[in-house]
Design an enzyme around this catalytic site. Structure first.
Site, PDB file in Angstrom:
ATOM      1  N   LYS A 141       0.663  -1.265  -0.059  1.00 48.66           N
ATOM      2  CA  LYS A 141       0.028   0.134   0.037  1.00 48.66           C
ATOM      3  C   LYS A 141       0.938   1.269   0.031  1.00 48.66           C
ATOM      4  CE  LYS A 141       0.764   1.803   3.472  1.00 48.66           C
ATOM      5  NZ  LYS A 141       1.927   2.271   3.686  1.00 48.66           N
ATOM      6  N   TYR A 238      -4.472   4.227   6.258  1.00 48.54           N
ATOM      7  CA  TYR A 238      -4.772   3.284   7.379  1.00 48.54           C
ATOM      8  C   TYR A 238      -6.111   3.873   8.002  1.00 48.54           C
ATOM      9  CZ  TYR A 238      -0.657   0.530   7.007  1.00 48.54           C
ATOM     10  OH  TYR A 238       0.247  -0.205   6.505  1.00 48.54           O
TER      11      TYR A 238
END
Ligand code: NAD
Length: 384
Positions: A141, A238
């Protein structure tokens, strides 16, 4: 909070059992291999890690205890790293590639999957090259630096009939599976309000960035082309993820504000801090912050009949939390091992990966991130 560096977080993750929690349904990837009902008993996927920096070490560590995959190859531009990894992990010479001869991996039947831990701006190129070589891909990510790049990566993997996953480790972590359940099953009623923050005080702002080399490796996170942006890309993602999986909804509009800049030279290309607000179809809102100028690691959800929260919440943990009824307390796991086994067990079964860790999920996050940057730049409410 102590000034905990990214590296010390990586070094702190642990394997083993913490206290007191019972997981009612054990996912198949957590079943010991000799008790596994799966047909591919004994088979492991051979993984090559591409880009041998800090996070590659965490992935390599996770691969030491995986049941469904093992570390079999590496891709690196640095000869000394190739030598060190070869010795440390017993990697055969024929499974070692550099960025130039990487495409030859097409002829290597002993590599099934490439795990990309390069800077964000390189994920697209190496995902497409791995797919063209017929290898499954896990890319870290953020999946890429733009929604368009994500689309091209998804297409390349579809065209090559290989699976594409994004390294969303928290989808395999019991504390996060629990907050997802609490939110989506409305255990405390509809969640109306979320606060999420992740920040690492990464730079010593008292020391001016005299020698920032914007094209250099060490500071790639400050380089727009290689990073795609500042802490929003790296850490804020996140907060976006947790808000989305706790609500089980997609944001429909965002507002955002860039934060204070302590060091204009260092943060000439990317933000130092950013705050943003996401609005969801149910009427719920999430208020989020991320920074490399301060430390923060917190998630809080307020629902109609109660609340739940974690702190630490979004880092490598160990996670701690409570609900309005009591503690949230789950075993500490090796997040990388669990994620790798989760993904590889599905690929070995020849089944499609769960949607929430695929390229489509990465694309959703990058679409939201692009909207957040547009909102911060324009001062407008951006409809997604
Ligand atoms: P890093 O700087 O430690 O490692 C990057 C690696 O890429 C290095 O080995 C470097 O030599 C190599 N590289 C090749 N070409 C490069 C270039 N042109 N410029 C810079 N480096 C180059 O970074 P990292 O912290 O390991 O992050 C790598 C990826 O992993 C990023 O996408 C990051 O977002 C992701 N990450 C994920 C997690 C997680 O918890 N899932 C944690 C940390 C990092």
């Amino acid at each position: 909070m102590k000034n905990i560096s990214r590296r010390s977080f990586v070094n702190k993750f642990s394997i083993g059992v913490g206290s007191a929690a019972v997981i009612s349904t054990i996912p198949s990837f957590m079943v010991p291999l000799n008790e596994s009902p799966l047909l591919y008993y004994g088979k492991k996927l051979n993984v090559a890690i591409c880009g041998l920096g800090n996070y590659a070490e965490a992935i390599a560590n996770g691969l030491q205890s995986t049941q469904y995959c093992s570390l079999s190859g590496i891709v690196t531009g640095t000869l000394s790293k190739a030598q060190a990894w070869k010795t440390k992990y017993n990697i055969p010479e024929k499974n070692i590639y550099n960025y130039t001869n990487f495409d030859d991996i097409i002829n290597n039947k002993n590599i099934d999957l490439v795990y990309i831990t390069l800077p964000n701006g390189m994920h697209k190129e190496f995902t497409i090259r791995a797919a063209k070589a017929g290898k499954h891909v896990i890319t870290e990510k953020p999946m890429a630096t733009s929604p368009q790049d994500c689309r091209e990566m998804i297409k390349a993997c579809n065209d090559a009939s290989v699976q594409l996953a994004v390294g969303y480790r928290l989808h395999y972590e019991p504390t996060h599976l629990e907050i997802k359940r609490l939110g989506q099953d409305k255990v405390f009623g509809q969640v109306r309000y979320i606060e999420a923050a992740l920040g690492y005080k990464t730079y010593d702002m008292t020391k001016p960035a005299q020698s920032v080399d914007f094209s250099g490796h060490a500071e790639w996170r400050l380089n727009q082309k290689l990073s795609g942006g500042g802490p929003l890309m790296d850490l804020g993602i996140y907060c976006i993820q947790a808000s989305r999986y706790v609500l089980g909804e997609e944001p429909v509009a965002v507002t955002a504000q860039f934060g204070h800049v302590n060091d204009a030279k260092r943060f000439a290309q990317v933000e130092e801090s950013i705050s943003w607000q996401m609005h969801f179809p149910s009427g719920a809102m999430a208020s989020c912050n991320t920074s490399v100028g301060f430390n923060a690691d917190r998630f809080y959800a307020s629902a109609d009949e109660g609340s739940f929260e974690l702190s630490p919440a979004l880092s490598f943990g160990p996670f701690k939390g409570k609900t309005s009824n009591g503690e949230i307390n789950f075993p500490v796991i090796n997040q990388q091992q669990t994620q790798l086994d989760g993904i590889c067990s599905v690929i070995l079964e020849n089944k499609p990966l769960p949607k929430h860790i695929t390229g489509e999920e990465g694309l959703k996050d990058l679409t939201i991130i692009a909207a957040i940057y547009e909102a911060a730049q324009t001062g407008h409410n951006i409809i997604i």
